[in-house]
Design a protein around this motif. Structure first.
Motif, PDB file in Angstrom:
ATOM      1  N   ASN A 195      17.581 -44.127 -74.295  1.00  0.00           N
ATOM      2  CA  ASN A 195      17.500 -44.348 -72.862  1.00  0.00           C
ATOM      3  C   ASN A 195      17.097 -43.092 -72.096  1.00  0.00           C
ATOM      4  O   ASN A 195      17.273 -42.993 -70.909  1.00  0.00           O
ATOM      5  CB  ASN A 195      18.845 -44.840 -72.330  1.00  0.00           C
ATOM      6  N   ILE A 196      16.561 -42.066 -72.807  1.00  0.00           N
ATOM      7  CA  ILE A 196      16.099 -40.849 -72.161  1.00  0.00           C
ATOM      8  C   ILE A 196      14.591 -40.756 -72.357  1.00  0.00           C
ATOM      9  O   ILE A 196      14.089 -40.902 -73.459  1.00  0.00           O
ATOM     10  CB  ILE A 196      16.789 -39.608 -72.746  1.00  0.00           C
ATOM     11  N   HIS A 197      13.870 -40.547 -71.258  1.00  0.00           N
ATOM     12  CA  HIS A 197      12.415 -40.539 -71.303  1.00  0.00           C
ATOM     13  C   HIS A 197      11.884 -39.229 -70.740  1.00  0.00           C
ATOM     14  O   HIS A 197      12.288 -38.795 -69.669  1.00  0.00           O
ATOM     15  CB  HIS A 197      11.843 -41.708 -70.485  1.00  0.00           C
ATOM     16  N   HIS A 198      10.957 -38.593 -71.491  1.00  0.00           N
ATOM     17  CA  HIS A 198      10.296 -37.382 -71.026  1.00  0.00           C
ATOM     18  C   HIS A 198       8.957 -37.747 -70.414  1.00  0.00           C
ATOM     19  O   HIS A 198       8.268 -38.647 -70.887  1.00  0.00           O
ATOM     20  CB  HIS A 198      10.051 -36.416 -72.199  1.00  0.00           C
ATOM     21  N   ILE A 199       8.562 -37.035 -69.378  1.00  0.00           N
ATOM     22  CA  ILE A 199       7.281 -37.243 -68.720  1.00  0.00           C
ATOM     23  C   ILE A 199       6.466 -35.979 -68.901  1.00  0.00           C
ATOM     24  O   ILE A 199       6.763 -34.946 -68.308  1.00  0.00           O
ATOM     25  CB  ILE A 199       7.490 -37.557 -67.238  1.00  0.00           C
ATOM     26  N   ARG A 200       5.462 -36.034 -69.752  1.00  0.00           N
ATOM     27  CA  ARG A 200       4.759 -34.808 -70.125  1.00  0.00           C
ATOM     28  C   ARG A 200       3.777 -34.360 -69.062  1.00  0.00           C
ATOM     29  O   ARG A 200       3.289 -33.254 -69.085  1.00  0.00           O
ATOM     30  CB  ARG A 200       4.025 -35.021 -71.454  1.00  0.00           C
ATOM     31  N   GLY A 201       3.473 -35.232 -68.094  1.00  0.00           N
ATOM     32  CA  GLY A 201       2.545 -34.808 -67.042  1.00  0.00           C
ATOM     33  C   GLY A 201       3.099 -33.633 -66.276  1.00  0.00           C
ATOM     34  O   GLY A 201       2.369 -32.713 -65.924  1.00  0.00           O
ATOM     35  N   THR A 202       4.384 -33.639 -65.993  1.00  0.00           N
ATOM     36  CA  THR A 202       5.013 -32.491 -65.324  1.00  0.00           C
ATOM     37  C   THR A 202       5.823 -31.699 -66.327  1.00  0.00           C
ATOM     38  O   THR A 202       6.584 -30.816 -65.935  1.00  0.00           O
ATOM     39  CB  THR A 202       5.932 -32.979 -64.198  1.00  0.00           C
ATOM     40  N   ALA A 203       5.714 -32.010 -67.576  1.00  0.00           N
ATOM     41  CA  ALA A 203       6.311 -31.279 -68.693  1.00  0.00           C
ATOM     42  C   ALA A 203       7.791 -31.484 -68.831  1.00  0.00           C
ATOM     43  O   ALA A 203       8.329 -31.226 -69.886  1.00  0.00           O
ATOM     44  CB  ALA A 203       6.021 -29.785 -68.575  1.00  0.00           C
ATOM     45  N   ASP A 212       9.925 -33.893 -66.355  1.00  0.00           N
ATOM     46  CA  ASP A 212      10.601 -34.977 -65.647  1.00  0.00           C
ATOM     47  C   ASP A 212      11.321 -35.879 -66.653  1.00  0.00           C
ATOM     48  O   ASP A 212      10.783 -36.185 -67.718  1.00  0.00           O
ATOM     49  CB  ASP A 212       9.605 -35.820 -64.845  1.00  0.00           C
ATOM     50  N   MET A 213      12.519 -36.296 -66.325  1.00  0.00           N
ATOM     51  CA  MET A 213      13.331 -37.049 -67.280  1.00  0.00           C
ATOM     52  C   MET A 213      14.180 -38.068 -66.534  1.00  0.00           C
ATOM     53  O   MET A 213      14.688 -37.797 -65.447  1.00  0.00           O
ATOM     54  CB  MET A 213      14.232 -36.088 -68.067  1.00  0.00           C
ATOM     55  N   ARG A 214      14.307 -39.246 -67.118  1.00  0.00           N
ATOM     56  CA  ARG A 214      15.220 -40.248 -66.564  1.00  0.00           C
ATOM     57  C   ARG A 214      16.180 -40.693 -67.652  1.00  0.00           C
ATOM     58  O   ARG A 214      15.769 -41.035 -68.763  1.00  0.00           O
ATOM     59  CB  ARG A 214      14.475 -41.464 -66.034  1.00  0.00           C
ATOM     60  N   ILE A 215      17.476 -40.720 -67.325  1.00  0.00           N
ATOM     61  CA  ILE A 215      18.515 -41.125 -68.262  1.00  0.00           C
ATOM     62  C   ILE A 215      19.186 -42.366 -67.694  1.00  0.00           C
ATOM     63  O   ILE A 215      19.685 -42.357 -66.566  1.00  0.00           O
ATOM     64  CB  ILE A 215      19.551 -39.996 -68.454  1.00  0.00           C
ATOM     65  N   ILE A 256      12.543 -32.766 -62.475  1.00  0.00           N
ATOM     66  CA  ILE A 256      13.527 -33.640 -61.825  1.00  0.00           C
ATOM     67  C   ILE A 256      14.182 -34.501 -62.899  1.00  0.00           C
ATOM     68  O   ILE A 256      13.496 -35.191 -63.663  1.00  0.00           O
ATOM     69  CB  ILE A 256      12.878 -34.531 -60.750  1.00  0.00           C
ATOM     70  N   TYR A 257      15.512 -34.440 -62.970  1.00  0.00           N
ATOM     71  CA  TYR A 257      16.286 -35.217 -63.934  1.00  0.00           C
ATOM     72  C   TYR A 257      17.001 -36.340 -63.170  1.00  0.00           C
ATOM     73  O   TYR A 257      17.877 -36.072 -62.342  1.00  0.00           O
ATOM     74  CB  TYR A 257      17.314 -34.335 -64.635  1.00  0.00           C
ATOM     75  N   TYR A 258      16.624 -37.576 -63.430  1.00  0.00           N
ATOM     76  CA  TYR A 258      17.267 -38.747 -62.818  1.00  0.00           C
ATOM     77  C   TYR A 258      18.310 -39.275 -63.800  1.00  0.00           C
ATOM     78  O   TYR A 258      17.963 -39.694 -64.908  1.00  0.00           O
ATOM     79  CB  TYR A 258      16.254 -39.849 -62.539  1.00  0.00           C
TER      80      TYR A 258
END
Length: 931
Positions: free
Chosen positions: A319-327, A329-332, A358-360
């Motif tokens: 349930n944790i996702h990395h966003i490589r566009g901003t290197a 960004d993560m949502r949990i 930004i960590y959501y």
């Protein structure tokens, strides 16, 4: 809902022009028509004669009709109509902003935006925008007083901004937006920036292609804020293509700029509004109105983006996702994993500079479970010093607003930031390294803990246990989990209230709904209240379930309330209550007291009876029998308070002693100081219910809440029931077989219990009134009243004739005759004194004349006249604590041995007459009735 076509416009314009011509100069039924043309897109409107007084008995209509591609915008800037809002019983202005056409049927079926009057501009919508291309204003004035009226402006605006994507053919505010047609744009509420209508259900589905993510920015956001979890109006964002996807957030109230991202290529936005919102409780006329609250809707920007999008599952949690566009960004998202670790990029090596991550962290937000987020840092090293943090920082937003400019404090340096918990279901952590020097970064633990949506101090993390201490807050509210939404199943909550020494805690319930069954509460959800008894150390509990309101609570020691839900909560919304830590001086306590029985009985009345009792009233009466072997009988002679103790239909109506309660403590059998049994709670209207104590002590406690409106109250009689020996030395009741004091017989008060009037029938001159008769005597019929009126008229006529004859006769007498008539009567001659005596409530209802022949003297030169009595009638004065005014208590009968008013402090109808120099023999009473 269709837009008006140009043909409709021309036809309607011609029709109204004809109506205007036909109406002539008669302004009592007037119509004004404003239509959109190329040269005229705006203007003003006003009431007739504005700013002078508008005419009386007028009915005017103002029609604003735009092109089919336009909307109508109104702004009223001056307003004064006769009437009180929201009743508007005199003059008023009705606004229709949701009309589908000009047909009369459309006006009948269209919802009314609102009816307005008075002169308060804060109750008017700040801006009104139609949902189609027409608005109708209807103005009515009555024939009494007039006022200044109203003035405003209008303009016709482009409707294309409200058309986003592809509209559903079945609903005017359901849209589908696809990235293949629109890469970016704005979503606005149906009447933005005007006040939005009630009962909306709008949806916006955003659908990208594989590899895309959606960015959402709140440019402007203003919805009615009805509570922490937005139970009224709300905008809900789902992280997927339907409303069944996980919730990114539910929003209401006011929000500044907010930015967040979907985890995939789809988003679903749902906008819901309701009617009957809660208004300002301080103004009695605004109890169901919310126009004074700014609710202009929302303006949201959307962008489908490729540069943020590549998503990998985090190795520690699915349930944790990395966003490589901003290197970084993560949502949990909370799911099966209740805790985990988040780290800065590259940790424990140096983090990259000039990036913002930004960590959501999102807890669950559903009907079944709410969660909060807790973050605890385990390692932290970011160069710089607080509070400037010019070389990088970590910021935490407890309210979940994902914007780098919204946070309370920046953290940097070598020290660990404090543990932080979110206020709602989302916590946002911002890691900024602009102009930073390289450092180790941070590592932190996150944890999802249950959130019950209950105000107060949570003293057991993760548990539903809340403390309300006087040191922290003197007043506030508490509620069931998730209230006013349905509370979850299998939940246990504790509420602890702790007053300071010398204070008391007052609790009253505002709402209460725990299922539909009320019997015994054994298999139901219930609320259990642990009370402190009348004696120090006493403790008892009462369970409440179904729709039966608990009565108000007052305690001078710590008190605890437990809430238990099982698997049958269904649509139950739970409860909400208010607590107040108060000083005893702020309560009405000039009542109650200890009553030591002399072996007879007495009367207890509520404060001010028969006038209304006050709110925040507390009374406690303790009655003690003359012997520890005797019992006490309490009888509800008159009882009328707020509330009701039963309901014929428990599925649709609430009942109970919400604002006023009388608690009856009977005590345990033969243990007079231990009140461990729960008392009986009484309220509403009761008719003659008797209650027998279990020992020689009976305690009554009367309490009203701060919201009590007052009622007549109660008059309660109490009787000591003698149990010494087998035989009864006093009076034995024929049916109940109670042994009561002989002085209570024939006192016009029920002392034998329900259905037993033997103490007022056996040997009494007038039987005790039956059910339906007044306790102060038989009712007077219309026939009797007519006779009394005729008799009084005839008596008055004869009195006038006698006065005229006397004056005439006096004029014919000589001075010598007048002198002789003024001489005193001889001592041996009898005299007659005539007194007019008003009938007492316990005697005949007719007034009468008592004619007393003074033909003798008593031993002390005085003679007394009292109400007629029989030899066996007796009466003693009641204790001071039970005395009431003569209007409250039927006058008791008098012992024959009582001779002077000075010997009867109760004023029981005795009249003392000085008969000095009169003959010493018994006076004769002659009764002359006026019929």
């Amino acid at each position: 809902m269709r837009m008006l076509e140009q043909g409709d416009l021309l036809l309607a314009g011609g029709l109204f022009l004809i109506l205007l011509i036909s109406s002539g100069a008669d302004n009592r039924d007037c119509r004004h028509f404003f239509n959109s043309t190329t040269a005229n897109k705006s203007g003003t409107f006003n009431s007739t004669s504005w700013p002078g007084l508008y005419p009386l008995n007028s009915n005017c209509r103002y029609y604003f009709v735009g092109l089919h591609s336009e909307r109508v915008e109104l702004n009223i800037t001056d307003f004064q109509l006769q009437g009180v809002y929201p009743q508007c019983q005199f003059d008023y202005l009705d606004i229709y902003a949701d009309l589908s056409s000009l047909d009369p049927e459309a006006q009948i079926s269209s919802p009314l935006l609102g009816r307005f009057c008075g002169d308060r501009m804060d109750i008017l919508p700040s801006r009104i925008i139609s949902t189609t291309n027409v608005i109708l204003i209807s103005f009515h004035s009555d024939g009494h007083r007039s006022a200044r009226g109203f003035y405003g402006s209008y303009r016709f605006i482009d409707a294309s901004i409200y058309e986003i994507g592809t509209k559903s053919p079945d609903h005017y505010c359901q849209f589908t937006i696809q990235s293949t047609y629109e890469r970016r744009g704005q979503i606005v509420s149906p009447t933005y920036p005007g006040v939005y209508p009630d009962n909306l259900n709008c949806s916006y589905g955003l659908h990208g292609v594989a590899g895309e993510r959606i960015q959402i920015v709140f440019n402007d956001f203003s919805l009615f804020h009805g509570g922490d979890y937005c139970p009224y109006d709300s905008l809900t964002v789902y992280d997927g293509g339907t409303r069944h996807a996980p919730v990114l957030g539910k929003f209401c109230g006011e929000h500044g700029p907010v930015t967040f991202f979907s985890s995939g290529a789809h988003l679903f936005i749902e906008f819901v509004t309701r009617a009957g919102r809660i208004g300002d409780a301080s103004n009695q006329y605004d109890s169901s109105v919310d126009y004074k609250f700014n609710r202009r809707g929302f303006n949201v920007s959307f962008t489908f983006r490729h540069d943020l999008v590549t998503i990998d599952n985090h190795p520690e949690s699915q349930n944790i996702h990395h966003i490589r566009g901003t290197a970084c960004d993560m949502r949990i998202i909370s799911n099966s994993s209740r805790n985990g670790t988040i780290k800065s990029p590259g940790y424990p090596r140096d983090f990259p500079v000039n990036i913002t991550c930004i960590y959501y962290i999102d807890g669950l937000y559903s009907q079944e479970r709410l969660e909060k987020v807790k973050v605890k840092f385990t390692d932290f090293s970011i160069p710089g010093s607080m509070p400037e943090c010019n070389y990088g920082y970590v910021a935490i937003d407890e309210e979940g607003r994902p914007d780098a400019r919204v946070f309370k404090e920046r953290y940097c340096g070598p020290y660990l930031p404090p543990d932080t918990s979110s206020k709602n279901s989302r916590l946002v952590l911002i890691f900024n390294t602009d102009n930073a020097r390289e450092g180790r970064g941070f590592s932190a633990l996150y944890e999802f803990i249950p959130d019950y949506g209950i105000p107060g101090e949570n003293v057991e993390e993760g548990q539903c246990t809340y403390l309300y201490a006087s040191k922290s807050d003197k007043s506030g509210t508490f509620n069931s989990p998730h209230h006013p939404l349905r509370y979850p199943d299998n939940t246990r909550c504790r509420y602890i209230f702790r007053p300071e020494p010398g204070e008391r805690i007052l609790i009253s319930f505002y709402t209460f709904f725990l299922g539909t069954k009320d019997t015994a509460c054994e298999n139901n959800d219930y609320l259990e209240i642990f009370h402190s008894g009348p004696t120090a150390g006493d403790r008892y509990s009462i369970k409440h379930c179904g729709r039966q309101f608990p009565g108000p609570i007052l305690a001078d020691r710590q008190i605890e309330i437990k809430f238990i839900s099982r698997r049958n909560s269904k649509n139950s919304t739970g409860f909400e209550a208010r607590f107040e830590f108060v000083h005893p001086d702020s309560l009405h306590t000039n009542c109650g007291g200890k009553i030591l029985s002399p072996g007879t009985g007495g009367i207890i009345v509520s404060p001010g009876f028969p006038d209304k009792y006050n709110s925040r009233t507390f009374c406690r009466w303790t009655i003690k029998a003359s012997s520890p072997f005797n019992d006490l009988l309490v009888y509800f002679y008159v009882f009328h308070t707020e509330g009701t103790v039963s309901s014929d239909d428990t599925t649709t109506s609430n009942y109970g002693c919400q604002n006023a309660v009388l608690r009856l403590y009977r005590g345990n059998p033969r243990y007079p100081t231990m009140y461990v049994e729960a008392p009986e709670e009484k309220c509403g209207q009761l008719n003659g219910e008797p209650f027998l104590s279990n020992n020689d002590t009976f305690e009554l406690e009367f309490l009203t809440s701060s919201r009590a409106l007052g009622a007549k109250g109660f008059k309660i009689t109490w009787t000591e029931v003698h149990k010494e020996g087998v035989s009864c030395e006093y009076f034995r009741c024929s049916k109940s077989e109670y042994c009561i004091h002989s002085e209570l017989a024939c006192n016009r008060v029920p002392n034998c219990g329900r259905g037993d009037n033997s103490d007022e029938e056996e040997g009494c001159p007038t039987p005790f009134p039956k059910r339906g008769e007044s306790a102060s005597g038989p009712s007077v019929s219309k026939f009797d009243i007519l006779h009394i009126a005729i008799g009084a008229s005839i008596s008055s006529f004869f009195c006038i004739v006698l006065v005229i004859c006397g004056l005439y006769h006096r004029r014919r007498l000589s001075p010598e005759q007048i002198h002789r008539r003024r001489r005193p009567l001889p001592p041996e001659q009898d005299t007659v004194e005539v007194r007019y005596v008003a009938a007492d409530s316990s005697c005949n209802t007719t007034d009468r004349l008592l004619q007393l022949d003074h033909v003798g003297l008593s031993e002390n030169g005085k003679t007394t006249v009292s109400s007629p009595v029989t030899p066996n009638q007796t009466k003693k004065s009641l204790p001071d604590s039970t005395r009431t005014t003569p209007s409250d208590t039927p006058p008791p009968f008098i012992l024959k041995g009582q001779t002077t008013a000075e010997e009867n402090a109760e004023g029981e109808g005795i009249k003392t007459i000085d008969t000095a120099n009169h003959h010493p023999h018994t006076p004769r009473i002659q009764k002359v009735s006026i019929v």
